[in-house]
Design a protein around this motif. Structure first.
Motif, mmCIF file in Angstrom:
data_model
loop_
_atom_site.group_PDB
_atom_site.id
_atom_site.type_symbol
_atom_site.label_atom_id
_atom_site.label_comp_id
_atom_site.label_asym_id
_atom_site.label_seq_id
_atom_site.Cartn_x
_atom_site.Cartn_y
_atom_site.Cartn_z
ATOM 1 N N GLY A 82 38.159 5.978 -4.281
ATOM 2 C CA GLY A 82 39.155 5.515 -5.241
ATOM 3 C C GLY A 82 38.825 4.152 -5.826
ATOM 4 N N GLY A 83 37.664 3.612 -5.437
ATOM 5 C CA GLY A 83 37.246 2.294 -5.925
ATOM 6 C C GLY A 83 36.738 2.350 -7.356
ATOM 7 N N VAL A 84 36.176 1.264 -7.786
ATOM 8 C CA VAL A 84 35.672 1.121 -9.145
ATOM 9 C C VAL A 84 34.257 1.692 -9.241
ATOM 10 N N SER A 85 34.003 2.474 -10.276
ATOM 11 C CA SER A 85 32.675 3.023 -10.521
ATOM 12 C C SER A 85 31.932 2.107 -11.482
ATOM 13 N N GLN A 86 30.695 1.756 -11.112
ATOM 14 C CA GLN A 86 29.897 0.896 -11.987
ATOM 15 C C GLN A 86 28.432 1.285 -11.929
ATOM 16 N N ALA A 87 27.698 0.910 -12.981
ATOM 17 C CA ALA A 87 26.259 1.147 -13.024
ATOM 18 C C ALA A 87 25.586 0.277 -11.963
ATOM 19 N N HIS A 88 24.563 0.846 -11.329
ATOM 20 C CA HIS A 88 23.880 0.148 -10.234
ATOM 21 C C HIS A 88 22.461 0.708 -10.155
ATOM 22 N N MET A 89 21.539 -0.042 -9.560
ATOM 23 C CA MET A 89 20.177 0.452 -9.331
ATOM 24 C C MET A 89 19.806 0.249 -7.870
ATOM 25 N N VAL A 90 19.140 1.265 -7.314
ATOM 26 C CA VAL A 90 18.636 1.217 -5.949
ATOM 27 C C VAL A 90 17.178 1.671 -5.963
ATOM 28 N N LEU A 91 16.515 1.478 -4.843
ATOM 29 C CA LEU A 91 15.171 2.002 -4.666
ATOM 30 C C LEU A 91 15.244 3.174 -3.696
ATOM 31 N N ALA A 92 14.713 4.320 -4.111
ATOM 32 C CA ALA A 92 14.652 5.500 -3.245
ATOM 33 C C ALA A 92 13.216 5.660 -2.753
ATOM 34 N N TYR A 93 13.074 5.925 -1.465
ATOM 35 C CA TYR A 93 11.752 6.151 -0.878
ATOM 36 C C TYR A 93 11.739 7.549 -0.273
ATOM 37 N N TYR A 94 10.743 8.345 -0.668
ATOM 38 C CA TYR A 94 10.579 9.712 -0.186
ATOM 39 C C TYR A 94 9.488 9.724 0.887
ATOM 40 N N PRO A 95 9.852 9.883 2.165
ATOM 41 C CA PRO A 95 8.840 9.882 3.229
ATOM 42 C C PRO A 95 7.791 10.983 3.070
ATOM 43 N N ALA A 96 8.170 12.089 2.413
ATOM 44 C CA ALA A 96 7.253 13.199 2.136
ATOM 45 C C ALA A 96 7.735 13.856 0.848
ATOM 46 N N PRO A 97 6.852 14.584 0.160
ATOM 47 C CA PRO A 97 7.301 15.294 -1.037
ATOM 48 C C PRO A 97 8.478 16.222 -0.685
ATOM 49 N N GLN A 98 9.463 16.270 -1.542
ATOM 50 C CA GLN A 98 10.652 17.102 -1.369
ATOM 51 C C GLN A 98 11.558 16.661 -0.226
ATOM 52 N N ALA A 99 11.245 15.554 0.444
ATOM 53 C CA ALA A 99 12.100 15.061 1.524
ATOM 54 C C ALA A 99 13.329 14.376 0.940
ATOM 55 N N GLU A 100 14.349 14.267 1.746
ATOM 56 C CA GLU A 100 15.526 13.503 1.341
ATOM 57 C C GLU A 100 15.113 12.035 1.242
ATOM 58 N N GLY A 156 0.772 -1.233 0.000
ATOM 59 C CA GLY A 156 0.000 0.000 0.000
ATOM 60 C C GLY A 156 0.804 1.284 0.000
ATOM 61 N N LEU A 157 2.131 1.202 -0.098
ATOM 62 C CA LEU A 157 2.908 2.435 -0.185
ATOM 63 C C LEU A 157 2.702 3.039 -1.573
ATOM 64 N N PRO A 158 2.510 4.337 -1.659
ATOM 65 C CA PRO A 158 2.202 4.971 -2.942
ATOM 66 C C PRO A 158 3.408 5.025 -3.882
ATOM 67 N N SER A 159 3.166 4.749 -5.152
ATOM 68 C CA SER A 159 4.243 4.744 -6.149
ATOM 69 C C SER A 159 4.916 6.104 -6.269
ATOM 70 N N GLU A 160 4.169 7.183 -6.035
ATOM 71 C CA GLU A 160 4.777 8.512 -6.178
ATOM 72 C C GLU A 160 5.838 8.787 -5.114
ATOM 73 N N ARG A 161 5.894 7.973 -4.080
ATOM 74 C CA ARG A 161 6.934 8.138 -3.059
ATOM 75 C C ARG A 161 8.172 7.277 -3.333
ATOM 76 N N MET A 162 8.108 6.447 -4.363
ATOM 77 C CA MET A 162 9.223 5.549 -4.654
ATOM 78 C C MET A 162 9.753 5.795 -6.058
#
Length: 191
Positions: free
Chosen positions: A109-127, A90-96
């Motif tokens: 100094g490590g290796v840079s590579q493409a990666h994917m994560v999930l970001a969740y915004y507790p409120a609009p404009q929140a970190e 039930g978490l809203p898609s607009e927050r993820m």
């Protein structure tokens, strides 16, 4: 979800039952507990392996049920399984947002590579809070200097970088996302 799991195979059925148990247990919980529970479920139960090893091709986006069946996958599979499971809670898609990042692996100094994560915004404009398979705990984006966002998307839109400006319709621009979304609907993760 149960019927789709049965069609996918015995391993998927067993993992789907475990996921359904976790979803039922987390259903009455607060947002923080749901995020932590789903993040831990996938990070503990699934193994990281690249698409070449799992699917025999360089890039494959697995549906949640395919991921459960294999019990292994790459970063996109972890991020999308978490996204669809949180939607089911039930978490809203607009927050993820599913976020493609450049990740520095191995510290400064490590290796840079493409990666994917999930970001969740507790409120609009929140970190945003970052759910990741590389680091088990959920951290605010400011505590993840190893990640540089490239673009993000969800069922609502597609964004470039970290800004709020839309870069268009994710279904039109990301064919793999369109395919995974269709499979997730068939599997009962998305209404």
């Amino acid at each position: 979800m149960s019927r789709a799991a049965q069609r996918a195979g015995a391993q998927a059925a067993a993992e789907a039952r475990a996921l359904q148990g976790a979803l039922a247990e987390l259903a009455g919980s607060d947002e923080t507990a749901r995020l932590a529970g789903i993040n831990a479920f996938f990070n503990r139960r699934m193994a990281f392996h690249d698409d070449k090893a799992v699917w025999g091709q360089p890039d494959y986006w697995a549906s949640p049920m395919e991921f459960l069946q294999q019990r292994q996958g790459d970063c996109e599979d972890f991020a999308m399984a978490k996204y669809f499971s949180l939607l089911a809670l039930g978490l809203p898609s607009e927050r993820m947002r599913l976020v493609y990042v450049r990740a520095v692996i191995g510290g400064p100094g490590g290796v840079s590579q493409a990666h994917m994560v999930l970001a969740y915004y507790p409120a609009p404009q929140a970190e945003p809070l970052i759910l990741d398979n590389l680091i088990g705990d959920i951290r605010p984006a400011s505590r993840r200097p190893d990640l540089t966002p490239v673009f993000s998307f969800n069922t609502e839109g597609l964004w470039q970088g970290v800004g709020a400006s839309s870069a268009g319709d994710p279904l039109a621009r990301l064919s793999r996302w369109r395919e995974v979304l269709a499979k997730a609907r068939e599997e009962g993760f998305v209404p």
